[in-house]
Design an enzyme around this catalytic site. Sequence first.
Site, PDB file in Angstrom:
ATOM      1  N   ALA A 181       0.786  -1.093   0.135  1.00 47.07           N
ATOM      2  CA  ALA A 181       0.077   0.025  -0.127  1.00 47.07           C
ATOM      3  C   ALA A 181       0.911   1.270   0.034  1.00 47.07           C
ATOM      4  O   ALA A 181       2.219   1.369   0.411  1.00 47.07           O
ATOM      5  CB  ALA A 181      -0.848  -0.139   1.360  1.00 47.07           C
ATOM      6  N   CYS A 182       0.267   2.444  -0.471  1.00 48.36           N
ATOM      7  CA  CYS A 182       1.145   3.671  -0.238  1.00 48.36           C
ATOM      8  C   CYS A 182       1.813   3.885   0.794  1.00 48.36           C
ATOM      9  O   CYS A 182       1.279   3.428   1.923  1.00 48.36           O
ATOM     10  CB  CYS A 182       0.638   4.739  -1.183  1.00 48.36           C
ATOM     11  SG  CYS A 182      -0.350   5.559   0.173  1.00 48.36           S
ATOM     12  N   LEU A 183       3.019   4.459   0.867  1.00 49.32           N
ATOM     13  CA  LEU A 183       3.744   4.590   2.049  1.00 49.32           C
ATOM     14  C   LEU A 183       3.100   5.578   3.004  1.00 49.32           C
ATOM     15  O   LEU A 183       3.485   5.855   4.267  1.00 49.32           O
ATOM     16  CB  LEU A 183       5.365   5.482   1.828  1.00 49.32           C
ATOM     17  CG  LEU A 183       5.969   4.265   0.847  1.00 49.32           C
ATOM     18  CD1 LEU A 183       7.334   5.111   0.339  1.00 49.32           C
ATOM     19  CD2 LEU A 183       6.387   3.087   1.569  1.00 49.32           C
ATOM     20  N   SER A 184       2.016   6.396   2.436  1.00 48.04           N
ATOM     21  CA  SER A 184       1.439   7.534   3.369  1.00 48.04           C
ATOM     22  C   SER A 184       0.603   6.603   4.400  1.00 48.04           C
ATOM     23  O   SER A 184       0.285   7.213   5.521  1.00 48.04           O
ATOM     24  CB  SER A 184       0.575   8.263   2.523  1.00 48.04           C
ATOM     25  OG  SER A 184       1.127   9.048   1.740  1.00 48.04           O
ATOM     26  N   SER A 185       0.412   5.312   4.170  1.00 49.25           N
ATOM     27  CA  SER A 185      -0.373   4.681   5.158  1.00 49.25           C
ATOM     28  C   SER A 185       0.334   4.142   6.259  1.00 49.25           C
ATOM     29  O   SER A 185      -0.256   3.456   7.136  1.00 49.25           O
ATOM     30  CB  SER A 185      -1.120   3.179   4.421  1.00 49.25           C
ATOM     31  OG  SER A 185      -0.002   2.367   4.029  1.00 49.25           O
TER      32      SER A 185
END
Length: 274
Positions: A181-185
Site C-alpha cells: 500500500a502507498c507509504l502514506s499508510s
Amino acid sequence: MSEATATKEQQIKYENLKEYLRSLGSVAVAFSSGVDSTFLLKTAHDVLGDKCLAITAMSCSFPKRELEEAKAFCEKEGIRHITVESEELEIEGFCQNPTNRCYICKKELFEKIWEIARKEGLNAVAEGSNMDDNGDYRPGLQAVAELEVKSPLRHSELYKEDIRALSKDLGLPTWEKQSFACLSSRFVYGETITKEKLGMVDKAEQLLLDLGFHQLRVRIHGTLARIEVLPDELPKVLENREQIVKAFKEYGFTYVTMDLQGYRMGSMNETLKK
C-alpha cells in the site's frame, strides 16, 4: 491456462472477469505493479488488446522499485503505459493526514486518470481493489464510487487468494509478491506527512526486503519505527537486530521497535475502532 492449480470456482470467477472486461470495450487501468493491479491489467490486455491502457501515478509515496517494476512489466507484455505525476503532498489537506486521507488522494488521482482516458477515447477507468478490501476501512473506495471507476475484481467476487492462484497459473511474477500500500499508510492518523519521513519509511522497508523479509510494514510514530513482519519471521528481526537498528537510526529514526502482533492489514485503522 495449462496445468491449472486454481480451483474450478476460481477459474469460473476468472472467466466472469474476462467477460466483464470485454463488456467495457476499452479501459484505462490504474496500475501500481502490485498483485491485484498486475493481474487485472494482464487480464484486461489479454481480452482487449490495444484498447487497454496502463496508467501509473508517480509520487514520493510510491517507491521507485514499484515504478520500475511497472515499466518493466508493461514493456515485457507489450502494454501501452503512461505515467502521470500525482504529488499527494501538494493536495490541500493531505499532509495533515486526516482519517479520509485515502479519499483525498484517490479522488485527485482518478480525476487525472479519467482525463487521460477521455483523451484516449477509452470507455472506462478500472482499479484493482478486491473482495478482501470490503472488510477494512477504505475511504478511497468512496472516490471510486463517486467518479464511477470500475472495480472488476470486486465485481467478479475475487479475493486475494483467488488472485494469487490465478496469477500463478498465468505465470505472473507477482503471484507471491508481498501486498503493498502507498507509504502514506504507514503514518498514524493526524501525524503530518512529509517527504523526509516518507523517505525514511521507504529506506527502512527496502532494507527489510533486502534482508529477505516477505510481508512487512514499517509504521512511523514521530521518530519511532514500529516493524511489522509475519509472526514466523519475528525471530529473524532479532537475529538482524544490530544491523536494523544501526541503519534505521541513520535514516532518521530515534527508536526502533518490533510489533509482537506481527504484520496485519490496516493496523493504523485500529485506533479508529476505539
